[in-house]
Design a protein around this motif. Structure first.
Motif, short mmCIF file in Angstrom:
data_model
loop_
_atom_site.label_atom_id
_atom_site.label_comp_id
_atom_site.label_asym_id
_atom_site.label_seq_id
_atom_site.Cartn_x
_atom_site.Cartn_y
_atom_site.Cartn_z
N THR A 61 7.71 -8.85 36.37
CA THR A 61 8.52 -9.76 35.57
C THR A 61 9.99 -9.73 36.02
O THR A 61 10.59 -10.77 36.30
N LEU A 117 8.35 -15.32 33.75
CA LEU A 117 8.03 -15.49 32.33
C LEU A 117 6.52 -15.54 32.11
O LEU A 117 6.01 -14.95 31.15
N PHE A 122 5.08 -12.03 32.26
CA PHE A 122 5.36 -11.21 31.08
C PHE A 122 4.42 -11.55 29.93
O PHE A 122 3.92 -10.65 29.24
N PHE A 123 4.17 -12.82 29.72
CA PHE A 123 3.41 -13.24 28.53
C PHE A 123 1.89 -13.30 28.75
O PHE A 123 1.13 -13.30 27.78
N PHE A 124 1.43 -13.34 29.99
CA PHE A 124 -0.01 -13.57 30.22
C PHE A 124 -0.72 -12.49 31.01
O PHE A 124 -1.86 -12.67 31.42
#
Length: 473
Positions: free
Chosen positions: A92, A200, A203-205
């Protein structure tokens, strides 16, 4: 595997997007692709950059050296950070921070600013290490070599895809009204924005392991094996096997970078090909990463099943020796079609060797996969630098002699003699490099595993095979 939230994937089924390991594989491969795409994104525009910024030949060469130098240090550092903080956070921040110098390259006004940006941009080359760490954490021992090799091969495509992709982006930018002279700047800004966005997404997936993220597992005292009783970076440095693999990766990935970086000119000077024709030949071999690295990892896994960890090492040593023989033979061939045949075999074997290297790396020390991956990965860039220096100095010396010998004979005669001298020097350099690679393959046989390591690996393999059913979540 029966429960994807509690175990690594035991099958390499890339269509199962519900699987955490498979989903992570696709995201990490795409992130790696974008990093290499942005890292080498300026290459197709170098004539424009030289003209726009007034770069001297020395400054142009220094930009290449600085980009590689930044990667060497970043790979050494990022591996240890992966062991401590997990690949999710490391990727990330690498993507987000690495996007900054890529974007800033589009705004540079002086050669010094450009060189600084190239140095900092080189740090995103460490993406390879994080990708290898993440796939090593996600896939079981029976398929980890295949997973590592495939993610690396597909990510490496970014370094070749920019030859087609960046000019397309530039054309689209011009189509929207940008000045043609500034198209290279907008293209790099867009490449940087893509990297930032991918940070991004990462980080989220994604998760660090199928069980969860390092931070969450630390809070529940349920850390994966490699997180418990961490070994120090110095411990990894003291393991002789790490340095043999450092040499091996220098001899495969490092040599691939150098050979393909010099092959356009070599084909033109040796076989009198047009630049476009030579460039297309080189690009086609780079595209073999789609499957060639995967083959190396696949056969590494297969030999591992048949002969344990020693089997993985034997295959790696053999394919390295084959690579060296193919390059040496290519350097001696004067017929274009025969040369292309051996170039194909070299391309296949060098990429298989890269895949086979990282079918061995995860088994050296499971508590320091990141540190070891970083050291070995840095070896590739060191090998590229040393091989490039060898070819550069041999070529420069030969060209100087040719120019002196033909002084006063006319510009065309001097240019022809210079090209012939360069081709001969590079041919001799390829031969020397090929012999060195064969020697490195022999040295690789010195990699040994203890009886305990072999038993642990065999037990893990048997468990993986017993649970080898598709993941569901």
């Amino acid at each position: 595997m029966e429960n994807s939230t509690s175990a690594k994937a035991t099958k390499f089924d890339l269509s199962n997007l519900k699987s955490i390991p498979v989903r992570t594989f696709w995201i990490t491969s795409l992130a790696f692709f974008l990093c290499f795409f942005a890292w080498f994104g300026v290459v197709p525009f170098m004539p424009d950059v030289v003209k726009d910024l007034g770069l001297t030949p020395a400054q142009k060469w220094n930009s290449v050296v600085l980009a590689v130098t930044g990667t060497v240090f970043a790979r050494l550092l990022i591996g240890k950070l992966c062991d401590r903080y997990g690949p999710r956070l490391c990727y990330t921040w690498l993507l987000i921070l690495g996007a900054i110098p890529v974007i800033l390259t589009g705004f540079v006004q002086t050669p010094l600013q450009f060189l600084i940006c190239r140095l900092l941009t080189g740090f995103i080359g460490a993406s390879f290490v994080i990708t290898q760490v993440h796939t090593s954490l996600m896939f079981s021992s029976n398929v980890v070599g295949t997973a590592n090799a495939t993610s690396a091969g597909w990510g490496n495509l970014g370094g070749g895809a920019n030859r087609l992709g960046m000019p397309i982006i530039a054309a689209l930018v011009i189509g929207f009204g940008a000045a043609e002279a500034s198209a290279w700047r907008y293209s790099l800004i867009i490449a940087g924005i893509l990297c930032f966005t991918m940070g991004l997404v990462y980080f989220f997936f994604t998760k660090d392991t199928p069980e969860g993220n390092f931070r969450e597992l630390a809070e529940t005292d349920d850390l994966p094996e490699m997180k418990k009783d961490q070994v120090g970076f110095l411990t990894a440095l003291k393991d002789y096997r790490v340095w043999i693999l450092f040499m091996v990766y220098a001899g495969c990935f490092g040599i691939e970078l150098t050979v393909y970086g010099t092959m356009d000119d070599y084909l033109q000077n040796t076989f009198q090909l047009e630049r476009i024709t030579a460039g297309n030949i080189v690009l086609s071999f780079a595209l073999m990463n789609i499957f060639a690295r995967t083959l190396g990892g696949f056969f590494g896994d297969r030999f591992g099943k048949l002969n344990g960890l020693r089997g993985r090492v034997i295959f790696l040593a053999v394919i390295m020796m084959v690579q060296g023989v193919m390059l040496s033979t290519f350097s001696l061939v004067a017929n274009l079609y025969v040369a292309i045949a051996f170039l194909i075999l070299f391309s296949l074997s060098v990429q298989m060797a890269e895949g086979a290297t990282f079918s061995v790396v995860p088994f050296i020390n499971k508590k320091a996969i990141g540190s070891i991956s970083g050291i070995v990965g840095a070896g590739g860039n060191v090998g590229a630098f040393l091989a490039a220096m060898l070819l550069k100095f041999k070529s420069a010396a030969s060209e100087k002699v040719a120019i002196a010998a033909n002084q006063g004979m006319g510009e065309e005669v001097i240019r022809s003699a210079q090209a012939a001298a360069s081709a001969q020097a590079v041919s001799e350099g390829y031969l020397l490099i090929g012999v060195s690679v064969v020697f490195t393959g022999v040295v690789a046989l010195a990699i040994r595993f203890s009886v305990k390591d072999e038993k642990v690996a065999q037990k893990e393999l048997e468990g993986s095979m017993a649970n080898a059913v598709p993941a569901n979540a």
